[in-house]
Design a protein around this motif. Structure first.
Motif, PDB file in Angstrom:
ATOM      1  N   SER A  84     120.886  47.732 -60.386  1.00  0.00           N
ATOM      2  CA  SER A  84     119.787  48.362 -59.632  1.00  0.00           C
ATOM      3  C   SER A  84     120.341  49.212 -58.487  1.00  0.00           C
ATOM      4  O   SER A  84     119.792  50.266 -58.186  1.00  0.00           O
ATOM      5  N   ALA A  85     121.423  48.786 -57.851  1.00  0.00           N
ATOM      6  CA  ALA A  85     122.025  49.588 -56.784  1.00  0.00           C
ATOM      7  C   ALA A  85     122.589  50.887 -57.344  1.00  0.00           C
ATOM      8  O   ALA A  85     122.446  51.947 -56.734  1.00  0.00           O
ATOM      9  N   ILE A  86     123.205  50.823 -58.499  1.00  0.00           N
ATOM     10  CA  ILE A  86     123.729  52.035 -59.144  1.00  0.00           C
ATOM     11  C   ILE A  86     122.583  52.971 -59.497  1.00  0.00           C
ATOM     12  O   ILE A  86     122.661  54.177 -59.268  1.00  0.00           O
ATOM     13  N   ARG A  87     121.495  52.427 -60.024  1.00  0.00           N
ATOM     14  CA  ARG A  87     120.339  53.265 -60.367  1.00  0.00           C
ATOM     15  C   ARG A  87     119.746  53.925 -59.131  1.00  0.00           C
ATOM     16  O   ARG A  87     119.380  55.092 -59.155  1.00  0.00           O
ATOM     17  N   ARG A  88     119.639  53.175 -58.022  1.00  0.00           N
ATOM     18  CA  ARG A  88     119.096  53.750 -56.784  1.00  0.00           C
ATOM     19  C   ARG A  88     119.974  54.890 -56.296  1.00  0.00           C
ATOM     20  O   ARG A  88     119.483  55.950 -55.918  1.00  0.00           O
ATOM     21  N   ARG A  89     121.291  54.683 -56.312  1.00  0.00           N
ATOM     22  CA  ARG A  89     122.194  55.742 -55.843  1.00  0.00           C
ATOM     23  C   ARG A  89     122.158  56.946 -56.767  1.00  0.00           C
ATOM     24  O   ARG A  89     122.166  58.083 -56.314  1.00  0.00           O
ATOM     25  N   THR A  90     122.109  56.704 -58.072  1.00  0.00           N
ATOM     26  CA  THR A  90     122.026  57.810 -59.026  1.00  0.00           C
ATOM     27  C   THR A  90     120.732  58.580 -58.827  1.00  0.00           C
ATOM     28  O   THR A  90     120.726  59.810 -58.802  1.00  0.00           O
ATOM     29  N   ALA A  91     119.631  57.877 -58.638  1.00  0.00           N
ATOM     30  CA  ALA A  91     118.342  58.539 -58.406  1.00  0.00           C
ATOM     31  C   ALA A  91     118.383  59.353 -57.120  1.00  0.00           C
ATOM     32  O   ALA A  91     117.880  60.473 -57.064  1.00  0.00           O
ATOM     33  N   ALA A  92     119.015  58.795 -56.078  1.00  0.00           N
ATOM     34  CA  ALA A  92     119.105  59.527 -54.810  1.00  0.00           C
ATOM     35  C   ALA A  92     119.883  60.819 -54.993  1.00  0.00           C
ATOM     36  O   ALA A  92     119.482  61.870 -54.497  1.00  0.00           O
ATOM     37  N   SER A 123     109.735  56.009 -52.068  1.00  0.00           N
ATOM     38  CA  SER A 123     108.685  56.789 -52.728  1.00  0.00           C
ATOM     39  C   SER A 123     107.358  56.037 -52.677  1.00  0.00           C
ATOM     40  O   SER A 123     107.314  54.810 -52.628  1.00  0.00           O
ATOM     41  N   LEU A 124     106.285  56.855 -52.692  1.00  0.00           N
ATOM     42  CA  LEU A 124     104.933  56.322 -52.651  1.00  0.00           C
ATOM     43  C   LEU A 124     104.011  57.359 -53.283  1.00  0.00           C
ATOM     44  O   LEU A 124     103.951  58.504 -52.816  1.00  0.00           O
ATOM     45  N   ASP A 125     103.328  56.969 -54.336  1.00  0.00           N
ATOM     46  CA  ASP A 125     102.349  57.849 -54.995  1.00  0.00           C
ATOM     47  C   ASP A 125     102.909  59.236 -55.306  1.00  0.00           C
ATOM     48  O   ASP A 125     102.229  60.247 -55.128  1.00  0.00           O
ATOM     49  N   GLY A 126     104.147  59.303 -55.755  1.00  0.00           N
ATOM     50  CA  GLY A 126     104.759  60.577 -56.139  1.00  0.00           C
ATOM     51  C   GLY A 126     105.440  61.320 -55.006  1.00  0.00           C
ATOM     52  O   GLY A 126     106.150  62.293 -55.232  1.00  0.00           O
ATOM     53  N   THR A 127     105.220  60.900 -53.764  1.00  0.00           N
ATOM     54  CA  THR A 127     105.907  61.502 -52.622  1.00  0.00           C
ATOM     55  C   THR A 127     107.229  60.766 -52.440  1.00  0.00           C
ATOM     56  O   THR A 127     107.275  59.541 -52.508  1.00  0.00           O
ATOM     57  N   VAL A 128     108.321  61.535 -52.247  1.00  0.00           N
ATOM     58  CA  VAL A 128     109.663  60.950 -52.207  1.00  0.00           C
ATOM     59  C   VAL A 128     110.398  61.407 -50.954  1.00  0.00           C
ATOM     60  O   VAL A 128     110.390  62.596 -50.618  1.00  0.00           O
ATOM     61  N   ILE A 129     111.051  60.456 -50.294  1.00  0.00           N
ATOM     62  CA  ILE A 129     111.961  60.742 -49.194  1.00  0.00           C
ATOM     63  C   ILE A 129     113.358  60.461 -49.736  1.00  0.00           C
ATOM     64  O   ILE A 129     113.646  59.351 -50.170  1.00  0.00           O
ATOM     65  N   GLY A 130     114.233  61.470 -49.745  1.00  0.00           N
ATOM     66  CA  GLY A 130     115.610  61.313 -50.218  1.00  0.00           C
ATOM     67  C   GLY A 130     116.565  61.443 -49.047  1.00  0.00           C
ATOM     68  O   GLY A 130     116.633  62.489 -48.404  1.00  0.00           O
ATOM     69  N   ILE A 131     117.284  60.364 -48.752  1.00  0.00           N
ATOM     70  CA  ILE A 131     118.205  60.350 -47.614  1.00  0.00           C
ATOM     71  C   ILE A 131     119.631  60.324 -48.154  1.00  0.00           C
ATOM     72  O   ILE A 131     120.025  59.377 -48.828  1.00  0.00           O
ATOM     73  N   PRO A 132     120.412  61.378 -47.888  1.00  0.00           N
ATOM     74  CA  PRO A 132     121.762  61.454 -48.445  1.00  0.00           C
ATOM     75  C   PRO A 132     122.759  60.570 -47.696  1.00  0.00           C
ATOM     76  O   PRO A 132     122.513  60.153 -46.556  1.00  0.00           O
ATOM     77  N   ASN A 133     123.871  60.341 -48.345  1.00  0.00           N
ATOM     78  CA  ASN A 133     124.990  59.619 -47.757  1.00  0.00           C
ATOM     79  C   ASN A 133     125.372  60.294 -46.447  1.00  0.00           C
ATOM     80  O   ASN A 133     125.555  61.498 -46.398  1.00  0.00           O
ATOM     81  N   GLN A 193     122.273  64.502 -40.703  1.00  0.00           N
ATOM     82  CA  GLN A 193     122.204  65.671 -41.580  1.00  0.00           C
ATOM     83  C   GLN A 193     120.819  65.693 -42.212  1.00  0.00           C
ATOM     84  O   GLN A 193     120.109  64.702 -42.188  1.00  0.00           O
ATOM     85  N   ASP A 194     120.446  66.855 -42.753  1.00  0.00           N
ATOM     86  CA  ASP A 194     119.102  67.001 -43.305  1.00  0.00           C
ATOM     87  C   ASP A 194     118.839  66.035 -44.457  1.00  0.00           C
ATOM     88  O   ASP A 194     119.745  65.697 -45.221  1.00  0.00           O
ATOM     89  N   ILE A 195     117.573  65.638 -44.550  1.00  0.00           N
ATOM     90  CA  ILE A 195     117.094  64.825 -45.657  1.00  0.00           C
ATOM     91  C   ILE A 195     116.111  65.668 -46.469  1.00  0.00           C
ATOM     92  O   ILE A 195     115.669  66.721 -46.010  1.00  0.00           O
ATOM     93  N   GLY A 196     115.788  65.220 -47.672  1.00  0.00           N
ATOM     94  CA  GLY A 196     114.830  65.920 -48.514  1.00  0.00           C
ATOM     95  C   GLY A 196     113.521  65.150 -48.600  1.00  0.00           C
ATOM     96  O   GLY A 196     113.517  63.917 -48.688  1.00  0.00           O
ATOM     97  N   ILE A 197     112.426  65.889 -48.560  1.00  0.00           N
ATOM     98  CA  ILE A 197     111.094  65.288 -48.709  1.00  0.00           C
ATOM     99  C   ILE A 197     110.342  66.083 -49.772  1.00  0.00           C
ATOM    100  O   ILE A 197     110.339  67.312 -49.739  1.00  0.00           O
ATOM    101  N   ARG A 198     109.771  65.373 -50.718  1.00  0.00           N
ATOM    102  CA  ARG A 198     108.928  65.996 -51.744  1.00  0.00           C
ATOM    103  C   ARG A 198     107.546  65.368 -51.637  1.00  0.00           C
ATOM    104  O   ARG A 198     107.394  64.165 -51.803  1.00  0.00           O
ATOM    105  N   ILE A 199     106.534  66.198 -51.340  1.00  0.00           N
ATOM    106  CA  ILE A 199     105.159  65.718 -51.201  1.00  0.00           C
ATOM    107  C   ILE A 199     104.409  66.017 -52.488  1.00  0.00           C
ATOM    108  O   ILE A 199     104.396  67.151 -52.963  1.00  0.00           O
ATOM    109  N   ASP A 200     103.783  64.992 -53.038  1.00  0.00           N
ATOM    110  CA  ASP A 200     102.961  65.130 -54.241  1.00  0.00           C
ATOM    111  C   ASP A 200     101.529  65.419 -53.809  1.00  0.00           C
ATOM    112  O   ASP A 200     100.939  64.665 -53.045  1.00  0.00           O
ATOM    113  N   TYR A 201     100.982  66.552 -54.274  1.00  0.00           N
ATOM    114  CA  TYR A 201      99.594  66.887 -53.931  1.00  0.00           C
ATOM    115  C   TYR A 201      98.689  66.890 -55.165  1.00  0.00           C
ATOM    116  O   TYR A 201      97.641  67.533 -55.197  1.00  0.00           O
TER     117      TYR A 201
END
Length: 171
Positions: free
Chosen positions: A6-14, A64-74, A109-117
């Motif tokens: 599960s940790a590998i999957r989380r990192r791969t998804a990130a 993530s929540l309801d299609g909205t994703v916060i991606g925080i890089p290493n 450093q910058d993070i990524g945010i994807r908002i699902d509308y």
């Protein structure tokens, strides 16, 4: 050191999500910010507040929540930090993101945010150019234009930021 699947999957998804944010931000040429006096928030009523949290460390991760994703890089965080994502009951398509329950937070450093509308039904969403604004969550005042890459086929808009706050989609 043993690493769980599960940790590998989380990192791969990130990595994948952050890669998509990076590709999206490189595709769009910079445009001048719209006038806050003429921008209008996307009306997208919801009567339900939804919240999720995750403890994210220096190696980064996703929330993530309801299609909205916060991606925080290493490297964006120096210490494990409790990240909270809230999609409030509101007449607008907005989110609020906090770190350690602070109203403001700056990343290394910058993070990524994807908002699902996808819950929004305004037909103008199919044709209007959308952008993300940092807003005051109480007054809904537009504070800073964040830009964003609108994926109309998925009903999402992605942007990067170095700080956390309230954000809303606007025309």
């Amino acid at each position: 050191m043993k690493v769980s699947l599960s940790a590998i999957r989380r990192r791969t998804a990130a990595v994948l999500v952050l890669g998509l944010f990076g590709v999206a931000s490189c595709d769009t040429p910079p445009t001048p910010p719209p006038d806050p006096g003429t921008a209008r928030l996307v009306v997208c009523p919801s009567t339900v507040t939804r919240t999720t949290q995750a403890l994210i460390g220096p190696l980064g991760g996703l929330l993530s929540l309801d299609g909205t994703v916060i991606g925080i890089p290493n490297g964006a965080l120096s210490l494990p930090t409790l990240i909270t994502l809230t999609i409030p009951a509101s007449q607008f398509m907005e989110i609020e993101v906090r770190a350690n329950d602070l109203t403001s937070f700056v990343f290394r450093q910058d993070i990524g945010i994807r908002i699902d509308y996808s819950r929004c039904t305004d037909p103008a969403l199919d044709t209007q150019r959308l952008g993300v604004w940092q807003i005051d969550p109480q007054t809904k005042a537009l504070l800073e234009f964040m830009g964003g890459t609108d994926d109309k086929s998925r009903n999402t808009i992605s942007f990067s930021t170095g700080h956390l706050s309230g954000y809303a989609i606007a025309f």
